[in-house]
Design a protein around this motif. Structure first.
Motif, PDB file in Angstrom:
ATOM      1  N   UNK A 292       0.832  -1.210   0.000  1.00  0.00           N
ATOM      2  CA  UNK A 292       0.000   0.000   0.000  1.00  0.00           C
ATOM      3  C   UNK A 292       0.865   1.257   0.000  1.00  0.00           C
ATOM      4  N   UNK A 293       1.956   1.235   0.749  1.00  0.00           N
ATOM      5  CA  UNK A 293       2.880   2.381   0.758  1.00  0.00           C
ATOM      6  C   UNK A 293       3.522   2.606  -0.601  1.00  0.00           C
ATOM      7  N   UNK A 294       3.918   1.514  -1.267  1.00  0.00           N
ATOM      8  CA  UNK A 294       4.504   1.623  -2.607  1.00  0.00           C
ATOM      9  C   UNK A 294       3.469   2.132  -3.602  1.00  0.00           C
ATOM     10  N   UNK A 295       2.224   1.658  -3.475  1.00  0.00           N
ATOM     11  CA  UNK A 295       1.163   2.119  -4.373  1.00  0.00           C
ATOM     12  C   UNK A 295       0.912   3.611  -4.171  1.00  0.00           C
ATOM     13  N   UNK A 296       0.890   4.040  -2.918  1.00  0.00           N
ATOM     14  CA  UNK A 296       0.677   5.463  -2.627  1.00  0.00           C
ATOM     15  C   UNK A 296       1.768   6.314  -3.283  1.00  0.00           C
ATOM     16  N   UNK A 297       3.015   5.892  -3.182  1.00  0.00           N
ATOM     17  CA  UNK A 297       4.116   6.636  -3.806  1.00  0.00           C
ATOM     18  C   UNK A 297       3.963   6.689  -5.315  1.00  0.00           C
ATOM     19  N   UNK A 298       3.609   5.567  -5.897  1.00  0.00           N
ATOM     20  CA  UNK A 298       3.435   5.500  -7.343  1.00  0.00           C
ATOM     21  C   UNK A 298       2.265   6.374  -7.800  1.00  0.00           C
ATOM     22  N   UNK A 299       1.161   6.334  -7.059  1.00  0.00           N
ATOM     23  CA  UNK A 299      -0.003   7.166  -7.403  1.00  0.00           C
ATOM     24  C   UNK A 299       0.317   8.649  -7.227  1.00  0.00           C
ATOM     25  N   UNK A 300       1.032   8.994  -6.165  1.00  0.00           N
ATOM     26  CA  UNK A 300       1.444  10.391  -5.969  1.00  0.00           C
ATOM     27  C   UNK A 300       2.265  10.869  -7.158  1.00  0.00           C
ATOM     28  N   UNK A 301       3.175  10.038  -7.630  1.00  0.00           N
ATOM     29  CA  UNK A 301       4.010  10.385  -8.776  1.00  0.00           C
ATOM     30  C   UNK A 301       3.164  10.563 -10.037  1.00  0.00           C
ATOM     31  N   UNK A 302       2.265   9.612 -10.280  1.00  0.00           N
ATOM     32  CA  UNK A 302       1.395   9.680 -11.456  1.00  0.00           C
ATOM     33  C   UNK A 302       0.512  10.923 -11.419  1.00  0.00           C
ATOM     34  N   UNK A 303      -0.106  11.182 -10.278  1.00  0.00           N
ATOM     35  CA  UNK A 303      -0.991  12.344 -10.159  1.00  0.00           C
ATOM     36  C   UNK A 303      -0.203  13.646 -10.237  1.00  0.00           C
ATOM     37  N   UNK A 304       1.023  13.658  -9.722  1.00  0.00           N
ATOM     38  CA  UNK A 304       1.876  14.844  -9.815  1.00  0.00           C
ATOM     39  C   UNK A 304       2.216  15.167 -11.255  1.00  0.00           C
ATOM     40  N   UNK A 305       2.523  14.134 -12.040  1.00  0.00           N
ATOM     41  CA  UNK A 305       2.833  14.345 -13.458  1.00  0.00           C
ATOM     42  C   UNK A 305       1.612  14.845 -14.216  1.00  0.00           C
ATOM     43  N   UNK A 306       0.434  14.326 -13.845  1.00  0.00           N
ATOM     44  CA  UNK A 306      -0.799  14.774 -14.518  1.00  0.00           C
ATOM     45  C   UNK A 306      -1.076  16.242 -14.214  1.00  0.00           C
ATOM     46  N   UNK A 307      -0.855  16.664 -12.963  1.00  0.00           N
ATOM     47  CA  UNK A 307      -1.120  18.059 -12.614  1.00  0.00           C
ATOM     48  C   UNK A 307      -0.073  18.994 -13.225  1.00  0.00           C
ATOM     49  N   UNK A 308       1.155  18.498 -13.419  1.00  0.00           N
ATOM     50  CA  UNK A 308       2.197  19.312 -14.055  1.00  0.00           C
ATOM     51  C   UNK A 308       1.889  19.570 -15.532  1.00  0.00           C
ATOM     52  N   UNK A 309       1.172  18.648 -16.152  1.00  0.00           N
ATOM     53  CA  UNK A 309       0.831  18.779 -17.579  1.00  0.00           C
ATOM     54  C   UNK A 309      -0.351  19.674 -17.834  1.00  0.00           C
ATOM     55  N   UNK A 310      -1.000  20.147 -16.805  1.00  0.00           N
ATOM     56  CA  UNK A 310      -2.186  20.989 -16.984  1.00  0.00           C
ATOM     57  C   UNK A 310      -1.834  22.409 -17.262  1.00  0.00           C
TER      58      UNK A 310
END
Length: 113
Positions: A95-113
């Motif tokens: 769950x901790x690894x998934x949270x880190x991966x999701x944070x990274x994915x969501x961060x990249x999505x918000x950077x592209x906006x």
């Protein structure tokens, strides 16, 4: 007064035939997942947790394995896994690894906006 946020993501827990699934185990695993991923609830539609037991090739001891798949709204699933001496530790690690991966994915999505 303790007010808890209602979690809308669907969490499904499954086990292989070497682990006896129970409501207590499901409740424990769901609680671990919610505590790690609650702040990402808005972005998640579903979480699938798969628990299994395996023998370590190097030590010959039993190890618990957890694979967690998180489904982001409108995106492909993100998967993380962990192996530990207990199901609880394996689930918390995954769950901790998934949270880190999701944070990274969501961060990249918000950077592209």
């Amino acid at each position: 007064m303790n007010i808890q946020k209602e979690i809308s993501m669907h969490i499904e827990v499954s086990t292989d035939n070497s682990i006896e699934g129970s409501e207590a185990l499901n409740s424990l695993i769901r609680g671990l997942v919610v505590s790690e991923l609650a702040r990402l609830d808005y972005h998640l539609t579903r979480i699938e947790v798969h628990l299994s037991k395996a023998r370590s090739a190097s030590t010959g001891q039993e190890e618990m394995h957890c694979v967690i798949e998180g489904r982001l709204k409108g995106r492909k699933p993100v998967v993380a896994n962990d192996t530990a001496t207990t199901l609880e530790k394996a689930a918390k690690g995954a769950a901790g690894k998934l949270k880190s991966s999701l944070d990274s994915t969501l961060g990249k999505l918000s950077d592209n906006r």
